[in-house]
Design a protein around this motif. Structure first.
Motif, PDB file in Angstrom:
ATOM      1  N   ALA A 414       0.822  -1.226   0.000  1.00  0.00           N
ATOM      2  CA  ALA A 414       0.000   0.000   0.000  1.00  0.00           C
ATOM      3  C   ALA A 414       0.849   1.266   0.000  1.00  0.00           C
ATOM      4  CB  ALA A 414      -0.946  -0.009   1.193  1.00  0.00           C
ATOM      5  N   ALA A 415       2.162   1.118   0.189  1.00  0.00           N
ATOM      6  CA  ALA A 415       3.061   2.282   0.136  1.00  0.00           C
ATOM      7  C   ALA A 415       3.636   2.489  -1.261  1.00  0.00           C
ATOM      8  CB  ALA A 415       4.190   2.111   1.154  1.00  0.00           C
ATOM      9  N   VAL A 416       3.210   1.690  -2.233  1.00  0.00           N
ATOM     10  CA  VAL A 416       3.744   1.794  -3.594  1.00  0.00           C
ATOM     11  C   VAL A 416       3.132   2.990  -4.349  1.00  0.00           C
ATOM     12  CG1 VAL A 416       3.867   0.605  -5.853  1.00  0.00           C
ATOM     13  CG2 VAL A 416       4.297  -0.677  -3.730  1.00  0.00           C
ATOM     14  N   THR A 417       1.843   3.260  -4.113  1.00  0.00           N
ATOM     15  CA  THR A 417       1.153   4.252  -4.965  1.00  0.00           C
ATOM     16  C   THR A 417       0.731   5.583  -4.324  1.00  0.00           C
ATOM     17  OG1 THR A 417      -0.975   3.184  -4.512  1.00  0.00           O
ATOM     18  CG2 THR A 417       0.203   2.466  -6.491  1.00  0.00           C
ATOM     19  N   PRO A 418       0.986   5.853  -3.018  1.00  0.00           N
ATOM     20  CA  PRO A 418       0.459   7.130  -2.485  1.00  0.00           C
ATOM     21  C   PRO A 418       1.076   8.406  -3.063  1.00  0.00           C
ATOM     22  CG  PRO A 418       0.844   5.603  -0.697  1.00  0.00           C
ATOM     23  CD  PRO A 418       1.502   5.007  -1.922  1.00  0.00           C
ATOM     24  N   THR A 419       2.078   8.289  -3.952  1.00  0.00           N
ATOM     25  CA  THR A 419       2.580   9.502  -4.625  1.00  0.00           C
ATOM     26  C   THR A 419       2.365   9.398  -6.144  1.00  0.00           C
ATOM     27  OG1 THR A 419       4.788   8.529  -4.829  1.00  0.00           O
ATOM     28  CG2 THR A 419       4.402   9.883  -2.894  1.00  0.00           C
ATOM     29  N   SER A 420       1.578   8.416  -6.574  1.00  0.00           N
ATOM     30  CA  SER A 420       1.396   8.169  -8.012  1.00  0.00           C
ATOM     31  C   SER A 420       0.357   9.110  -8.613  1.00  0.00           C
ATOM     32  CB  SER A 420       0.924   6.730  -8.215  1.00  0.00           C
ATOM     33  OG  SER A 420      -0.371   6.585  -7.659  1.00  0.00           O
ATOM     34  N   SER A 421       0.250   9.086  -9.938  1.00  0.00           N
ATOM     35  CA  SER A 421      -0.797   9.892 -10.597  1.00  0.00           C
ATOM     36  C   SER A 421      -2.181   9.368 -10.206  1.00  0.00           C
ATOM     37  CB  SER A 421      -0.616   9.853 -12.111  1.00  0.00           C
ATOM     38  OG  SER A 421      -0.822   8.538 -12.601  1.00  0.00           O
ATOM     39  N   ILE A 422      -2.266   8.079  -9.857  1.00  0.00           N
ATOM     40  CA  ILE A 422      -3.551   7.523  -9.402  1.00  0.00           C
ATOM     41  C   ILE A 422      -3.979   8.221  -8.105  1.00  0.00           C
ATOM     42  CG2 ILE A 422      -4.661   5.427  -8.492  1.00  0.00           C
ATOM     43  CD1 ILE A 422      -2.773   3.847 -10.458  1.00  0.00           C
ATOM     44  N   ALA A 423      -3.028   8.331  -7.174  1.00  0.00           N
ATOM     45  CA  ALA A 423      -3.330   9.028  -5.916  1.00  0.00           C
ATOM     46  C   ALA A 423      -3.665  10.492  -6.191  1.00  0.00           C
ATOM     47  CB  ALA A 423      -2.142   8.925  -4.960  1.00  0.00           C
ATOM     48  N   HIS A 424      -2.853  11.130  -7.037  1.00  0.00           N
ATOM     49  CA  HIS A 424      -3.058  12.566  -7.296  1.00  0.00           C
ATOM     50  C   HIS A 424      -4.426  12.846  -7.927  1.00  0.00           C
ATOM     51  CE1 HIS A 424       1.616  12.993  -7.414  1.00  0.00           C
ATOM     52  NE2 HIS A 424       1.133  12.905  -6.191  1.00  0.00           N
ATOM     53  N   LYS A 425      -4.838  12.000  -8.866  1.00  0.00           N
ATOM     54  CA  LYS A 425      -6.149  12.207  -9.498  1.00  0.00           C
ATOM     55  C   LYS A 425      -7.283  11.955  -8.490  1.00  0.00           C
ATOM     56  CE  LYS A 425      -5.216  11.177 -14.363  1.00  0.00           C
ATOM     57  NZ  LYS A 425      -5.537  10.243 -15.478  1.00  0.00           N
ATOM     58  N   GLY A 426      -7.108  10.927  -7.672  1.00  0.00           N
ATOM     59  CA  GLY A 426      -8.121  10.636  -6.647  1.00  0.00           C
ATOM     60  C   GLY A 426      -8.248  11.772  -5.649  1.00  0.00           C
TER      61      GLY A 426
END
Ligand SMILES: [Zn+2]
Length: 502
Positions: A414-426
């Motif tokens: 769960a620490a792989v994506t909290p800075t990704s574009s997926i997180a940013h768009k959400g």
């Protein structure tokens, strides 16, 4: 005749004072344009918090940055309220209604992970990390509150917008203290914000009550072979309490949960322990039942002490009521969830999500493309200390879609994506739903009135009582040693540029 009656009703409607004066689409569009314009700084806030990755009660860098960002955006920021240095309370405006965003920004132990890496690769071996995505909460809360402030200014909307970032959510610590200190007395409603894999709201009892006590037995030590008859074995008392609780289980409501770890079981077998301790967690679907079970544990502890000639003491380190969501507020949030919709995921993001799900051995369903319909969420078995806030003031609950479905939280994946574009768009979706919902609460007195009536009925049926002992003090040293150990190495990854909302 029927037409005339309808016309008459229409006129009555027009003549009534502007109670139905909802935040207009124009106002919401304006708030959303502020969110869109701040998408990059909002992402930067989330990313900065990710690299601070501070554990509960040690959120010093995180709250320092949040204070700077919010002060630069025009908010008055107080750090240290209710005796906790990393408790942040930010406010803009002095009027009523006062609407607060409630959330948290703490990380988890051993969660350090390199973003976007599918294999285990900590940034700093053994260090804490954001393996739940609480880092995104700070960005969403700040951008939404700022968008509300800008909209209130432009359209002359009275009220106040508040952000409450409570420390140590992961240990369920701070909110009962913040409630006890009276911070929510002059707040009219709150919206509690959390990351999720969907865009959703909920109402009613949304999760579980929990009480977290440590039971400590004090005995008398002696040599295990030479003079064991001189001893009073604290570990025996500990074990007898465990057996007593095992026998209790049949007599509890089917909704109960009890779990424990032995935190002190002695030193070595030939030294009869004069000290033993177990850390218990008692949960149930509501707090009165959880407290009843806890009181039975106290008696079992006393019985175990009596049987072994030891003494027992207990300390409640944390206790949280279940979240209580208001249907009236959930309905308002749902309208905004439907209006904002889901992020427009790119084919690349969908492919990344499926690859990630595959590597984590989860169903390869990709990212969600539809919002969650109302009322679809059952009461969860987990607990969250913000529950206490929802028994002090009418609350709305919302989740925003910023994680990959199927990826379990509290685990390094769960620490792989909290800075990704997926997180940013959400986060953009979250800030839009949140800002529009706060504007609704500020401009629709009928929603606030329904929520107030609902709240009074619920809290009359089950009156709130604090579970924390009156003399309980927040554990400020919690996680201090771990954070001090890892912070120098973690510092190398801090982002240098400070975000600024505009
Ligand atoms: Zn959380």
């Amino acid at each position: 005749m029927r037409i005339l009656a309808r016309l008459a009703l229409l006129f009555v409607g027009l003549l009534l004072p502007p109670t139905g004066w909802a935040a207009t689409d124009e106002q919401k569009q304006f708030a959303w344009s502020v969110v869109d314009r701040n998408a990059a700084p909002m992402a930067k806030i989330g990313d900065s918090l990710f690299y601070f990755a501070e554990l509960g009660m040690q959120e010093f860098e995180s709250t320092k940055m949040m204070k700077e960002v919010l002060e630069a955006a025009g908010f008055t920021v107080e750090l240290g309220a209710a005796g906790m240095p990393t408790n942040l309370w930010a406010r803009w405006g002095n009027g009523r209604p006062a609407i607060a965003i409630v959330t948290e920004i703490d990380a988890l132990p051993e969660g350090s992970q390199t973003p976007m890496e599918f294999s285990r690769k900590p940034l700093v071996a053994g260090a804490p990390g954001h393996m739940e995505g609480h880092n995104t909460h700070g960005g969403v809360a700040a951008a939404a509150a700022f968008a509300v402030k800008e909209t209130m200014t432009r359209y002359n909307i009275p009220g106040s917008v508040i952000i409450s970032l409570g420390p140590a959510e992961e240990q369920l610590i701070s909110r009962p203290y913040i409630v006890r200190a009276g911070y929510f007395k002059n707040v009219d409603a709150i919206i509690y914000l959390h990351i999720g894999d969907d865009s959703a709201t909920a109402y009613g009892l949304a999760n579980y009550a929990s009480i977290s006590p440590s039971f400590t037995f004090h005995g008398k030590t002696a040599h295990g072979a030479v003079d064991p008859w001189d001893a009073k074995d604290a570990l025996d008392a500990n074990q007898l309490m465990d057996v007593g609780v095992a026998y209790l289980r049949q007599q509890l409501h089917p909704t109960y949960r009890i779990h424990r770890v032995i935190t002190n079981g002695g030193i070595q077998p030939n030294v009869i322990p004069d000290l033993a301790q177990t850390w218990w967690w008692v949960r149930d679907a509501n707090m009165p039942d959880a407290r009843e079970t806890f009181e039975k544990l106290i008696n079992i502890g006393k019985g175990a002490a009596l049987m072994t000639g030891t003494s027992v003491e207990y300390q409640v380190t944390a206790a949280g009521w279940p979240q209580l969501g208001m249907k009236a507020i959930a309905e308002a949030i749902q309208v905004n969830i439907d209006k904002v919709g889901m992020p427009q995921w790119s084919e690349e993001e969908q492919r990344f999500a499926r690859d990630f799900q595959k590597s984590a051995e989860r169903p390869q369903v990709g990212l969600r493309s539809a919002v969650t319909p109302p009322g679809g969420r059952p009461q969860s078995y987990s607990s969250n200390d913000n529950g206490d806030v929802s028994w002090a003031v009418p609350a709305g609950l919302m989740k925003f879609p910023a994680i990959v479905p199927g990826i379990a939280i509290h685990e390094w994946h769960a620490a792989v994506t909290p800075t990704s574009s997926i997180a940013h768009k959400g986060m953009v979706v979250g800030a839009k739903v949140l800002s529009a919902s706060i504007l609704d609460l500020m401009t629709r007195p009928e929603v606030m009135q329904r929520a107030r009536i609902e709240f009074e009925q619920a809290t009359k049926a089950m009156p709130y009582f604090p579970v924390l002992p009156p003399d309980a003090k927040p554990p400020l040293d919690l996680n201090r040693a771990v954070m001090e150990h890892y912070r120098p190495e973690m510092r190398k990854f801090y982002l240098s540029e400070r975000p600024r909302l505009f």
